[in-house]
Design an enzyme around this catalytic site. Structure first.
Site, PDB file in Angstrom:
ATOM      1  N   HIS A   1       0.839  -1.194   0.000  1.00 13.71           N
ATOM      2  CA  HIS A   1       0.000   0.000   0.000  1.00 13.71           C
ATOM      3  C   HIS A   1       0.881   1.254   0.000  1.00 13.71           C
ATOM      4  CE1 HIS A   1       0.512  -0.651   4.466  1.00 13.71           C
ATOM      5  NE2 HIS A   1       0.834   0.619   4.377  1.00 13.71           N
TER       6      HIS A   1
HETATM    7  P1  TYD Z   1      -1.631  -4.087   8.839  1.00 18.14           P
HETATM    8  O1  TYD Z   1      -0.465  -4.939   9.166  1.00 18.14           O
HETATM    9  O2  TYD Z   1      -1.418  -2.719   8.309  1.00 18.14           O
HETATM   10  O3  TYD Z   1      -2.463  -4.997   7.893  1.00 18.14           O
HETATM   11  P2  TYD Z   1      -3.497  -4.707   6.764  1.00 18.14           P
HETATM   12  O4  TYD Z   1      -2.652  -4.471   5.545  1.00 18.14           O
HETATM   13  O5  TYD Z   1      -4.249  -6.006   6.733  1.00 18.14           O
HETATM   14  O6  TYD Z   1      -4.342  -3.526   7.190  1.00 18.14           O
HETATM   15  O7  TYD Z   1      -2.593  -3.951  10.087  1.00 18.14           O
HETATM   16  C1  TYD Z   1      -3.110  -5.080  10.760  1.00 18.14           C
HETATM   17  C2  TYD Z   1      -4.329  -4.651  11.554  1.00 18.14           C
HETATM   18  O8  TYD Z   1      -3.984  -3.711  12.549  1.00 18.14           O
HETATM   19  C3  TYD Z   1      -5.410  -4.020  10.707  1.00 18.14           C
HETATM   20  O9  TYD Z   1      -6.642  -4.529  11.153  1.00 18.14           O
HETATM   21  C4  TYD Z   1      -5.326  -2.551  11.021  1.00 18.14           C
HETATM   22  C5  TYD Z   1      -4.748  -2.517  12.408  1.00 18.14           C
HETATM   23  N1  TYD Z   1      -3.897  -1.352  12.686  1.00 18.14           N
HETATM   24  C6  TYD Z   1      -4.289  -0.413  13.603  1.00 18.14           C
HETATM   25  O10 TYD Z   1      -5.368  -0.490  14.198  1.00 18.14           O
HETATM   26  N2  TYD Z   1      -3.472   0.656  13.864  1.00 18.14           N
HETATM   27  C7  TYD Z   1      -2.273   0.791  13.237  1.00 18.14           C
HETATM   28  O11 TYD Z   1      -1.539   1.771  13.517  1.00 18.14           O
HETATM   29  C8  TYD Z   1      -1.863  -0.198  12.277  1.00 18.14           C
HETATM   30  C9  TYD Z   1      -0.568  -0.070  11.545  1.00 18.14           C
HETATM   31  C10 TYD Z   1      -2.708  -1.260  12.040  1.00 18.14           C
END
Ligand code: TYD
Length: 133
Positions: free
Chosen positions: A50
């Site tokens: 992303h």
């Molecule tokens: P992430 O690894 O960015 O995965 P995805 O690409 O599937 O969104 O995030 C994993 C989960 O954690 C996703 O449900 C979103 C959440 N998240 C937060 O709530 N706060 C944050 O700062 C981040 C980076 C992710």
């Protein structure tokens, strides 16, 4: 100009051990709003995939190693994050994929913004369109 930059942090300490200091607006080029870390990632997993419209990041693999592919619309590069005193700064609108995580990898992520799922661009073609417009 590239929208990403390798950062080399000063290693302090002595023969007893080492220390790296991260400070907002000093060696981290923004006010820090959020910190998270990624670990336990399976070696065949690609994370990221992303770009973010508003957030700037610094990524440091503080234990173990991983690779990051960055693409700012003009330049695409693969960078090894394999040292606790090496990082990468990502400005807004940089596409990133993190992969080849070692079993012990702990990837520290420092961000200029609070989490907002609305700022994610997960479609590479859309990213290319936006970044070149
Ligand atoms: P992430 O690894 O960015 O995965 P995805 O690409 O599937 O969104 O995030 C994993 C989960 O954690 C996703 O449900 C979103 C959440 N998240 C937060 O709530 N706060 C944050 O700062 C981040 C980076 C992710």
């Amino acid at each position: 100009m590239k929208k990403y930059k390798i950062l080399k942090f000063n290693e302090m300490g002595d023969r007893d051990g080492k220390l790296v200091v991260l400070e907002a607006l000093k060696n981290i080029p923004f006010e820090i709003k959020r910190i998270f870390y990624i670990y336990g990632t399976k070696s065949d997993v690609i994370r990221g995939e992303h770009a973010n419209k508003n957030s700037e990041f610094v990524l440091i693999n503080v234990v173990g190693k991983c690779k990051i592919m960055v693409d700012d619309g003009l330049t695409r590069e693969i960078i090894d994050l394999d040292k606790p005193n090496k990082g990468i700064y990502l400005n807004k609108m940089v596409w990133k994929d993190m992969y080849d995580f070692s079993k012990d990898s702990v990837l520290l992520v420092i961000s200029s913004m609070n989490y907002d799922s609305e700022e994610y661009i997960r479609d590479y073609e859309l990213f290319k369109k936006l970044v070149n417009s």
